[in-house]
Each structure stands twice: as structure tokens, then as C-alpha cells.
Design a protein around this motif. Structure first.
Motif, mmCIF file in Angstrom:
data_model
loop_
_atom_site.group_PDB
_atom_site.id
_atom_site.type_symbol
_atom_site.label_atom_id
_atom_site.label_comp_id
_atom_site.label_asym_id
_atom_site.label_seq_id
_atom_site.Cartn_x
_atom_site.Cartn_y
_atom_site.Cartn_z
ATOM 1 N N CYS A 18 0.814 -1.212 0.000
ATOM 2 C CA CYS A 18 0.000 0.000 0.000
ATOM 3 C C CYS A 18 0.852 1.269 0.000
ATOM 4 C CB CYS A 18 -0.921 0.017 1.222
ATOM 5 S SG CYS A 18 -2.444 -0.944 1.039
ATOM 6 N N PHE A 19 2.090 1.153 0.481
ATOM 7 C CA PHE A 19 2.936 2.338 0.608
ATOM 8 C C PHE A 19 3.815 2.575 -0.624
ATOM 9 C CE2 PHE A 19 1.961 1.146 4.984
ATOM 10 C CZ PHE A 19 1.482 2.361 5.471
ATOM 11 N N ILE A 20 3.648 1.774 -1.657
ATOM 12 C CA ILE A 20 4.431 1.971 -2.875
ATOM 13 C C ILE A 20 3.718 2.964 -3.793
ATOM 14 C CG2 ILE A 20 5.281 0.854 -4.984
ATOM 15 C CD1 ILE A 20 6.941 0.273 -2.472
ATOM 16 N N ASN A 21 4.407 4.044 -4.110
ATOM 17 C CA ASN A 21 3.903 5.050 -5.039
ATOM 18 C C ASN A 21 4.619 4.857 -6.374
ATOM 19 O OD1 ASN A 21 3.174 7.284 -6.497
ATOM 20 N ND2 ASN A 21 3.816 8.795 -4.975
ATOM 21 N N PRO A 22 3.912 4.404 -7.418
ATOM 22 C CA PRO A 22 4.572 4.135 -8.709
ATOM 23 C C PRO A 22 5.297 5.345 -9.275
ATOM 24 C CG PRO A 22 2.344 3.247 -8.681
ATOM 25 C CD PRO A 22 2.476 4.091 -7.454
ATOM 26 N N ARG A 23 4.904 6.549 -8.872
ATOM 27 C CA ARG A 23 5.556 7.763 -9.379
ATOM 28 C C ARG A 23 6.884 8.040 -8.676
ATOM 29 N NH1 ARG A 23 0.312 11.847 -9.376
ATOM 30 N NH2 ARG A 23 -1.048 10.575 -10.679
ATOM 31 N N GLY A 24 7.128 7.337 -7.588
ATOM 32 C CA GLY A 24 8.367 7.522 -6.850
ATOM 33 C C GLY A 24 8.297 8.684 -5.881
ATOM 34 N N VAL A 25 9.285 8.738 -4.982
ATOM 35 C CA VAL A 25 9.331 9.803 -3.979
ATOM 36 C C VAL A 25 10.626 10.606 -4.058
ATOM 37 C CG1 VAL A 25 7.826 8.529 -2.411
ATOM 38 C CG2 VAL A 25 10.300 8.246 -2.213
ATOM 39 N N SER A 26 11.486 10.279 -5.027
ATOM 40 C CA SER A 26 12.770 10.961 -5.150
ATOM 41 C C SER A 26 13.048 11.287 -6.608
ATOM 42 C CB SER A 26 13.901 10.079 -4.598
ATOM 43 O OG SER A 26 15.166 10.605 -4.931
ATOM 44 N N LYS A 27 13.525 12.497 -6.836
ATOM 45 C CA LYS A 27 13.895 12.900 -8.199
ATOM 46 C C LYS A 27 15.202 12.244 -8.632
ATOM 47 C CE LYS A 27 13.740 17.194 -6.913
ATOM 48 N NZ LYS A 27 13.832 18.677 -6.862
ATOM 49 N N HIS A 28 15.991 11.761 -7.683
ATOM 50 C CA HIS A 28 17.330 11.267 -7.980
ATOM 51 C C HIS A 28 17.448 9.754 -7.957
ATOM 52 C CE1 HIS A 28 18.366 15.460 -7.454
ATOM 53 N NE2 HIS A 28 17.902 15.437 -6.221
ATOM 54 N N ASN A 29 16.547 9.073 -7.252
ATOM 55 C CA ASN A 29 16.684 7.628 -7.054
ATOM 56 C C ASN A 29 15.446 6.904 -7.560
ATOM 57 O OD1 ASN A 29 17.182 5.031 -6.231
ATOM 58 N ND2 ASN A 29 17.428 5.516 -4.058
ATOM 59 N N PRO A 30 15.507 6.284 -8.743
ATOM 60 C CA PRO A 30 14.344 5.572 -9.298
ATOM 61 C C PRO A 30 13.825 4.449 -8.409
ATOM 62 C CG PRO A 30 16.065 5.827 -10.957
ATOM 63 C CD PRO A 30 16.663 6.240 -9.655
ATOM 64 N N SER A 31 14.693 3.894 -7.556
ATOM 65 C CA SER A 31 14.277 2.781 -6.701
ATOM 66 C C SER A 31 13.451 3.226 -5.507
ATOM 67 C CB SER A 31 15.511 2.013 -6.199
ATOM 68 O OG SER A 31 16.183 1.382 -7.266
ATOM 69 N N ALA A 32 13.427 4.516 -5.223
ATOM 70 C CA ALA A 32 12.722 5.014 -4.039
ATOM 71 C C ALA A 32 11.251 5.241 -4.374
ATOM 72 C CB ALA A 32 13.365 6.315 -3.558
ATOM 73 N N ARG A 33 10.394 4.288 -3.932
ATOM 74 C CA ARG A 33 8.963 4.398 -4.204
ATOM 75 C C ARG A 33 8.117 4.218 -2.946
ATOM 76 N NH1 ARG A 33 7.089 1.074 -9.370
ATOM 77 N NH2 ARG A 33 7.188 -0.685 -7.891
ATOM 78 N N HIS A 34 8.724 3.945 -1.808
ATOM 79 C CA HIS A 34 7.994 3.696 -0.564
ATOM 80 C C HIS A 34 7.745 5.033 0.131
ATOM 81 C CE1 HIS A 34 6.804 1.853 3.209
ATOM 82 N NE2 HIS A 34 7.004 0.638 2.723
ATOM 83 N N VAL A 35 6.477 5.391 0.353
ATOM 84 C CA VAL A 35 6.176 6.729 0.866
ATOM 85 C C VAL A 35 6.476 6.869 2.361
ATOM 86 C CG1 VAL A 35 4.413 7.082 -0.903
ATOM 87 C CG2 VAL A 35 3.724 6.299 1.375
ATOM 88 N N LEU A 36 6.602 5.753 3.090
ATOM 89 C CA LEU A 36 6.991 5.833 4.500
ATOM 90 C C LEU A 36 8.487 5.677 4.674
ATOM 91 C CD1 LEU A 36 4.518 3.943 6.884
ATOM 92 C CD2 LEU A 36 4.923 6.395 6.658
ATOM 93 N N PHE A 37 9.062 4.663 4.057
ATOM 94 C CA PHE A 37 10.474 4.326 4.271
ATOM 95 C C PHE A 37 11.209 4.328 2.936
ATOM 96 C CE2 PHE A 37 8.001 1.307 7.099
ATOM 97 C CZ PHE A 37 7.926 2.194 8.157
ATOM 98 N N SER A 38 12.129 5.257 2.768
ATOM 99 C CA SER A 38 12.954 5.260 1.571
ATOM 100 C C SER A 38 14.389 5.587 1.950
ATOM 101 C CB SER A 38 12.437 6.283 0.552
ATOM 102 O OG SER A 38 11.641 5.665 -0.418
ATOM 103 N N VAL A 39 15.283 5.366 1.014
ATOM 104 C CA VAL A 39 16.680 5.708 1.227
ATOM 105 C C VAL A 39 16.831 7.215 1.156
ATOM 106 C CG1 VAL A 39 19.013 5.470 0.317
ATOM 107 C CG2 VAL A 39 17.461 3.508 0.304
ATOM 108 N N SER A 40 17.627 7.776 2.058
ATOM 109 C CA SER A 40 17.839 9.213 2.107
ATOM 110 C C SER A 40 18.564 9.708 0.861
ATOM 111 C CB SER A 40 18.660 9.561 3.355
ATOM 112 O OG SER A 40 19.127 10.882 3.314
ATOM 113 N N ASP A 41 18.127 10.851 0.324
ATOM 114 C CA ASP A 41 18.821 11.466 -0.808
ATOM 115 C C ASP A 41 20.203 11.974 -0.411
ATOM 116 O OD1 ASP A 41 17.034 11.017 -2.805
ATOM 117 O OD2 ASP A 41 16.177 13.026 -2.845
ATOM 118 N N SER A 42 20.375 12.343 0.858
ATOM 119 C CA SER A 42 21.650 12.921 1.294
ATOM 120 C C SER A 42 22.640 11.880 1.790
ATOM 121 C CB SER A 42 21.401 13.956 2.404
ATOM 122 O OG SER A 42 20.794 13.342 3.527
#
Length: 770
Positions: free
Chosen positions: A694-718
Motif C-alpha cells: 500500500c505504501f508503494i507510489n509508482p511515481r516515486g518519492v525521489s527525483k534522484h533515485n528511481p528505486s525510491a517508491r515507498h512513501v513511508l520508508f525510503s533511502v535518504s537522498d543525502s
């Protein structure tokens, strides 16, 4: 049975006799089996029974656990470790291909089924092994006053004599030479670069000198390049890796501390997976959507030359530095009493040059996969994984884990052969290639099979590296925190010293060494990045467990990390000296986690814990973050309203999850009364498996990391090693702070709404009706 390779034929056994006789026998056996199932209620390992004493499914599971735990053998782990670490085996090389097939053979010989490899064609990076990288310092008149060797020395010839094993390099570093003044930038964090500017030191056009720790090396270089650095140098500071001093008696091979000519190798890619095929698997027949030049323009790959150096080479630079002394928290221990200075440049106008010889090549990598097919739910996967490629020999990272995983496979098959146990659900063994370059093997696998994984994968359990010998350390998602704690109580402590102090299990020591005083439980963090669980959680929404053994330390990892001195001597004689007792305990814990997920009738997931943590921790953190925005009262009201909506939906989740617990309780009660009624059980488990998706957003949550799609838990951009809570909201806040516009303000509200939508998805999933 030896490994037979992709596409090869395997021998099979069958009933003898003409086809009609075989069919008749098969039908008869099937009918007898169905009658037996109906008679004794066979389901999820409840297969042994006693007419005089009732045997419960809990009794059966406990017996299976004890047998499996006993079957894991330290001597086998030791043998696997030596087999997998004979030679340096960088991804994409023939040596690493040999390791892949050695793993496949070990698994096949143990009895795993359908063992095969899955290839990908990916962009990797290599140095010129005949021409070592170097740091050169020249005087004003051009005379060479210092040149680094660029190669670490062999210390134990029996284990470290592989050709080019000592070569010091970093993957994806820009090729070429650059000469300039040097500036010291501490750890290379964004805060460090900002503080450097506040101190009046300009990095633009300079070479950045940074020490390892407190973040992923690739992110350090990414930031240095953004701030205008034309080259970069990374070194391990003795304050982190040689805390007892640099003398020979205090470092490897006498101790686990880093010797004075060692370096940490690693990748500099800013992102995960093949850099030329984001979102899609790097199959030979598929189109590469990004060019190398585009990967550099997008800052996925660095443009500037970068190299790692030893702390003895760092001394040659730091002792010449010009400028004011560094802040106290930037000071390290190179040279003992040497005072670090900021620069730029050297006091006597000497000139620094770095020479990097680097080449990009498309190479074939191969993951290895094997199965223990489940007896009752073969299409439900419990996935276990570890990577096998290494920067040199890799006896700690990663082959301590590779050896243990091979022994878990062997011990499971031994248990199957010696008892009536077989897991109810399928256990899938995975060995990933090219993890060190940027989680490439696992990311390409998840991209290729994401739809299948979202339907079949119950959990992915990762163990990369045994980093120390003090305590178990676990990262997981909130819904399975309880389960990882309970499993730790079933495994005996590997430490005689801990047992003498009354701490008899992994849990007891874990609670002592890494306590969470707020919750009264061991500290369990949400997984970040840096190893192969990341694409499963962040891209596919598969719940993950990532665990290891580590020492209590403020530093990121262990002193010999990514050096050429990770050979079996280190594991056996310096780190895990009681006959690899820690390695064995890691295997026992891994097996217990897998067996529990495979055999428990109701999947051991707790959605109520997720709701509680969201209410008590995640939402207050978000509220504080939103409160720091410099906005008008009207805009603040608009954000507050959306936050209140998210809070209300989270409260709804809590109440719905409590109601769902009643459904689970009813299902367990019904199973105890009528075991052969799997439909309702499967319905409950299907809903539990859907929660994380349910927490996967197909549009992604990061402009830099295509693998980041989880709206609660993702890898930090920094920092690619760390997690980022509700990254979409955080990224929107950062964008607004940099350029406050109405559109970006609305994006903050939109991202809060996206998280709310995901929580609502979980609420609706738990409902009995739409």
C-alpha cells in the motif's frame, strides 16, 4: 548432486512400469494422501501426532526449530568461507564467475532444487591494474617530494598473494589527473560544506580531502562535485579505524584495527542498480534508456577523479596544510598530535596532484537462485539473500554471510532428509552479484520480477556482513518487529562470557548492548540503504529484515572494511575466535526467521504496531518538521488541515488493525478446531501480505533515485546508507525552503495527502468488505 547450469537437464526419478500402471499408482497414492490429510488435519507442519498425548502445532514447530538449529555446523561454515575467498573476486570478472558457480554447486550438493543463474548486462568500473593510482606532491620548482604507492602490501602471503589484490581504487571515479590546492572538508556532509563556507574557505576549483564515516562515500563525492571540487581524496582516520594507535603492535595482524597502508575501496555511484537502465532490468535484449554521458550529467556517476588513501599518506598531506586550525569536532588522530588545518593549499606552496586511471566497461553479472519448495503453499516465497562479489577477498564483506547462507541451505536439507519436516511455504535462496557497485544484482532482479514478488514474496531476509562479535543488530519494518525479537529468544548466545553473566540468548545480549529505553525493547531501526534489502522494500514493497552482528561503535562499520585484509584469518583468529561461534549463531537466527515465516499458520505480522509507531513517533516528527516552515498563517492552516486528515486516518488504521486482530484470533481458534480449512487462513494472510505494498507510489518519492517508491520508508537522498521517513514530504519541504513558491507549498500538502492515501489503502485492505 553437482550444479548443472542454466538449461541443462537434471536426472529425475519416477515410478517404474508402463504409463498406465504409473498413472494408476499415482492416482492411488494421491487418494491415500487426501484421506490422510482429512484424517489427521495435515496443515503447516502439524503432521506428527500421538493418540495418547496431544501434540500441538507449537510443539511441532519447537521440535523443528531445535533440530534445524542443531544441524548448523561451524566447520562447514569455515570450509565454505575458504572456498569463496580464495581469490580477489570483483563483480564482472572471471574470478567472481567462479564464486557464483561455487555457490551454485554448494547449494545443489546440499539438495536445493532448481538452482540456476540469472544474468544481466551492466555498466561496471575498473582501474588500470598495471598502473596504480597515486597522490603526488611537488615543490614550487616541480621537484617530486612525495608520491603514494597506490598499492597496499601483502601481510599474510598464504591468503593475500592474488595478483593486483593491493590496488587502491574507487569504482566509477572519473578518469584523469588534476592538480590544485587541497581543502579539508571533514566528513563531507552537507553541513560540513556549509560550515566550510561560513569559515570563509572556498572549495570551488580545489581538491576536497575528506575522511570516511557518517555517510556513504558516493554521497560525499556527489556533494563535493556540486560545490565545485575538481577532485577528491578519501581516507580512513585513525580516530575511527586505529583507536589504539598506529604502531604495528596495535594494528592488523595483531588486532582488528586497520594497518597503516590499508585503504577502504568502494563505489561512488549516486543511486542503485545499473546506471544505464533505471526502472527496468539490464537484460541484453532490452534498450538502455540512459547513456554514460547522461549518467554523468545527471550526477549518477561522478565526473571528477577520486581516490582512496591510507592514513599514512593522509599524514603527508595534512602536515603540509595551510590555513586556520579545524574546529575541534573536525580533528582526527592522523600523526597523533598533528593539528589539522583547513587549507586551501600547503604552507610552502607545494602542489598536489592526483592521478586516477579508470575505465567503464559493460560486463555480465549473474545472480544465483535456488529453492526448497513448500509443502502446502509453494507459491508463497520466504526469500533469503546475501551478495557474493567483493572488492578483494571479502571474507567479512560479504562472504561471512555467503558462507553462513550456504550452511543454512545445507542444514535445512539435512533436517528435511532426517525428519518429516518440510517448510509449508517455499524458501528461496538468493546470492546477488555486483552489490558492491550499487546493489546492482538485486536491483535488476527486483525490477525484472517486481510483479511476481509483489504477489508471492512474503518477506525478504538479508544478512550481508558479520561486522563484529558483540551483539545481534536488526533492522526491520514495524509490522514484524515482534517476530524478530521472539526469534532472537530462541537462539543461544555464542559468547561464553555473556552466558557467564546470565545472558543466555541473542535477545539477552541484544537488549543489553543496544537497548531502546523508550520502548523497553532492543533498538530496531527501519532499514535504510547500503545492501540488498533496499530494492525489495523501497521498490517492490516487500517487508524486509536486515540483520548482522556488530560491535558497539560510533563509527559506521568495522576497521578493516573493504580492505585487502578481509581473509579467513581475520574471521577465525581476530574476530570470531571461538570456532566461528558467532557465524553459527547468525546461521541459527537466519534459519529460525525463515522457518517461522515458512511454517506459521498466520503470518507473524502486526499491523497494530505500525499504527502505534506512526501515532507515537512518525507523525510527531512530521509535525515538528512542518512547524519549522517559514510561511503565512493561511498557508500554515492549509498544511495543518491536511496533517489533521493524515492523523485521523492513522487513528482509523489503529482501530481497524485492532479489529483485524480479532479476525486473526478467530482464525487461529478455528484452525485449532478444524485444521483442514485453509481458505479463511489464506484470506487473512493475503491481506497481511498486501499491507506494505500500500505504501508503494509508482511515481516515486525521489527525483534522484528511481528505486525510491515507498512513501513511508525510503533511502535518504543525502546519505544512501540511511533511511528517510516520508521522503516525499521531506523532499518537498527542502525544495520549498530553497525556493519558496505557491506551487512548491502545494506540493508539500500533496505529499502529505499521498501518505494519507497509503494509510487509507491499509485501512481498506483490513476491512472485511469494501
Amino acid at each position: 548432486m553437482p550444479y548443472v547450469g542454466v538449461g541443462a537437464q537434471k536426472a529425475s526419478t519416477s515410478l517404474t512400469g508402463p504409463p498406465m500402471v504409473k498413472a494408476y499408482i499415482s492416482i492411488t497414492v494421491s487418494l491415500l494422501f487426501v484421506l490422510l490429510v482429512a484424517a489427521v488435519g495435515l496443515h503447516h507442519s502439524e503432521r506428527r501426532f500421538n493418540h495418547f498425548k496431544r501434540v500441538t502445532i507449537e510443539d511441532v514447530h519447537l521440535e523443528d526449530s531445535k533440530t534445524l538449529t542443531k544441524n548448523i555446523n561451524s566447520e562447514n561454515i569455515k570450509e565454505y568461507l575458504r572456498t569463496f575467498t580464495k581469490d580477489p573476486h570483483i563483480a564482472g570478472t572471471d574470478a567472481n564467475k567462479k564464486v557464483a558457480y561455487a555457490i551454485a554447486n554448494a547449494w545443489s550438493n546440499a539438495g536445493l532444487e532448481d538452482v540456476h543463474t540469472i544474468p544481466y548486462e551492466v555498466l561496471l568500473s575498473y582501474p588500470d591494474f598495471e598502473n596504480p593510482n597515486s597522490v603526488v606532491i611537488r615543490s614550487r620548482d616541480g621537484r617530486e617530494v612525495f608520491k603514494s604507492k597506490g598499492v597496499s602490501p601483502v601481510i599474510l602471503p598464504d591468503e593475500q598473494s592474488g595478483k593486483h589484490a593491493g590496488h587502491q581504487w574507487l569504482a566509477y571515479a572519473g578518469n584523469g589527473s588534476v592538480s590544485s590546492d587541497v581543502v579539508y572538508v571533514n566528513r563531507g556532509t552537507e553541513t560540513d560544506f556549509k560550515n566550510l563556507k561560513l569559515m570563509g574557505v572556498d572549495i570551488n576549483g580545489k581538491i576536497a580531502l575528506m575522511r570516511y564515516g557518517h555517510g556513504f562515500r558516493g554521497d560525499k563525492i556527489h556533494k563535493a562535485q556540486l560545490h565545485g571540487a575538481v577532485g577528491a581524496i578519501l581516507f580512513s582516520d585513525p580516530s575511527d579505524v586505529a583507536q589504539d594507535g598506529e604502531k604495528q603492535a596495535n594494528v592488523y595482524p595483531k588486532t582488528v584495527w586497520m594497518p597503516n597502508e590499508a585503504v577502504q575501496r568502494g563505489s561512488l555511484m549516486h543511486g542503485d542498480g545499473d546506471p544505464l537502465s533505471p526502472y527496468y532490468p539490464a537484460k541484453k535484449e532490452l534498450y538502455k534508456s540512459r547513456t554514460i554521458d547522461e549518467a554523468k550529467e545527471d550526477r549518477v556517476l561522478p565526473k571528477i577523479p577520486v581516490l582512496p588513501i591510507s592514513y599514512t599518506t593522509a599524514y603527508q598531506i595534512l602536515k603540509r596544510m595551510n590555513g586556520r586550525p579545524v574546529p575541534s569536532d573536525w580533528q582526527g588522530l592522523v600523526g597523533g598530535n598533528l593539528t589539522y588545518k583547513l587549507g586551501p593549499g600547503f604552507v610552502n606552496n607545494d602542489r598536489l596532484t592526483i592521478n586516477v586511471h579508470s575505465e567503464l566497461q559493460t560486463k555480465r553479472i549473474r545472480n544465483v537462485i535456488g529453492y526448497i519448495h513448500g509443502a502446502e503453499e509453494p507459491d508463497k516465497y520466504i526469500m533469503l539473500g546475501n551478495h557474493f562479489d567483493a572488492w578483494v577477498y571479502g571474507s567479512i564483506d560479504p562472504n561471512s554471510g555467503t558462507a553462513v547462507l550456504a550452511e543454512v541451505a545445507r542444514a535445512m536439507m539435512q533436517t528435511i532428509n532426517e525428519t518429516s519436516w518440510r517448510p509449508a511455504r517455499t524458501i528461496v535462496f538468493n546470492a546477488w552479484d555486483a552489490e558492491e557497485f550499487g546493489l546492482i544484482g538485486s536491483t535488476e532482479f527486483v525490477e525484472e520480477y517486481v510483479d511476481i514478488l509483489q504477489k508471492r514474496a512474503v518477506v525478504y531476509i538479508n544478512m550481508d556482513t558479520i561486522q563484529g562479535n558483540a551483539s545481534l543488530n536488526v533492522e526491520t519494518v514495524p509490522s514484524i518487529e515482534y517476530m524478530v525479537i521472539e526469534a532472537s529468544k530462541q537462539v543461544e548466545s555464542p559468547s561464553k562470557r555473556e552466558k557467564a553473566r546470565g545472558r543466555n540468548t541473542l535477545y539477552d545480549t541484544w537488549m543489553k548492548v543496544f537497548p531502546d529505553k523508550k520502548t523497553g525493547k532492543p533498538k530496531i531501526r527501519v532499514p535504510g540503504g547500503g545492501t540488498d534489502h533496499a530494492p525489495f522494500l523501497n521498490f517492490a514493497g516487500v517487508p524486509v529484515i536486515n540483520f548482522n552482528f556488530k560491535n558497539y561503535s560510533t563509527f559506521d562499520t568495522y576497521p578493516l572494511y573493504h580492505t585487502m585484509y578481509e581473509t579467513p584469518f581475520t574471521n577465525i583468529h581476530l574476530m570470531d575466535t571461538d570456532n566461528l561461534a558467532v557465524h553459527r549463531a547468525i546461521g541459527q537466527y537466519w534459519a529460525e526467521l525463515a522457518r517461522t515465516f515458512a511454517d506459521e499458520v498466520i503470518l507473524p505480522m502486526n499491523v497494530t504496531n505500525l499504527a502505534q509507531i506512526m501515532m507515537s513517533s512518525y507523525l510527531p516528527q512530521l509535525q515538528a518538521q512542518l512547524g519549522g516552515l517559514n510561511i503565512s498563517r493561511t498557508d500554515a492552516e492549509a498544511i495543518r488541515n491536511q496533517f489533521v486528515n493524515l492523523k485521523k486516518t492513522t487513528t482509523d488504521l489503529f482501530h481497524m488493525s485492532k479489529k483485524f486482530e480479532e479476525t486473526i484470533h478467530f482464525t487461529r481458534h478455528s484452525f485449532s478446531q478444524n485444521p483442514y480449512d485453509p481458505k479463511h487462513i489464506n484470506g487473512v494472510n493475503d491481506r497481511l501480505m498486501s499491507i506494505e505494498k500500500c505504501f508503494i507510489n509508482p511515481r516515486g518519492v525521489s527525483k534522484h533515485n528511481p528505486s525510491a517508491r515507498h512513501v513511508l520508508f525510503s533511502v535518504s537522498d543525502s546519505d544512501s546508507y540511511s533511511n528517510s521517513l516520508m521522503a516525499g514530504i521531506g523532499n518537498a519541504i527542502n525544495d520549498y525552503n530553497e525556493s519558496p513558491t505557491n506551487k512548491l507549498l502545494r506540493e508539500i500538502i500533496n505529499q502529505i495527502s499521498i501518505v494519507q492515501y497509503s494509510v487509507l489503502c491499509v485501512v481498506n485492505t483490513l476491512r472485511d468488505v469494501i
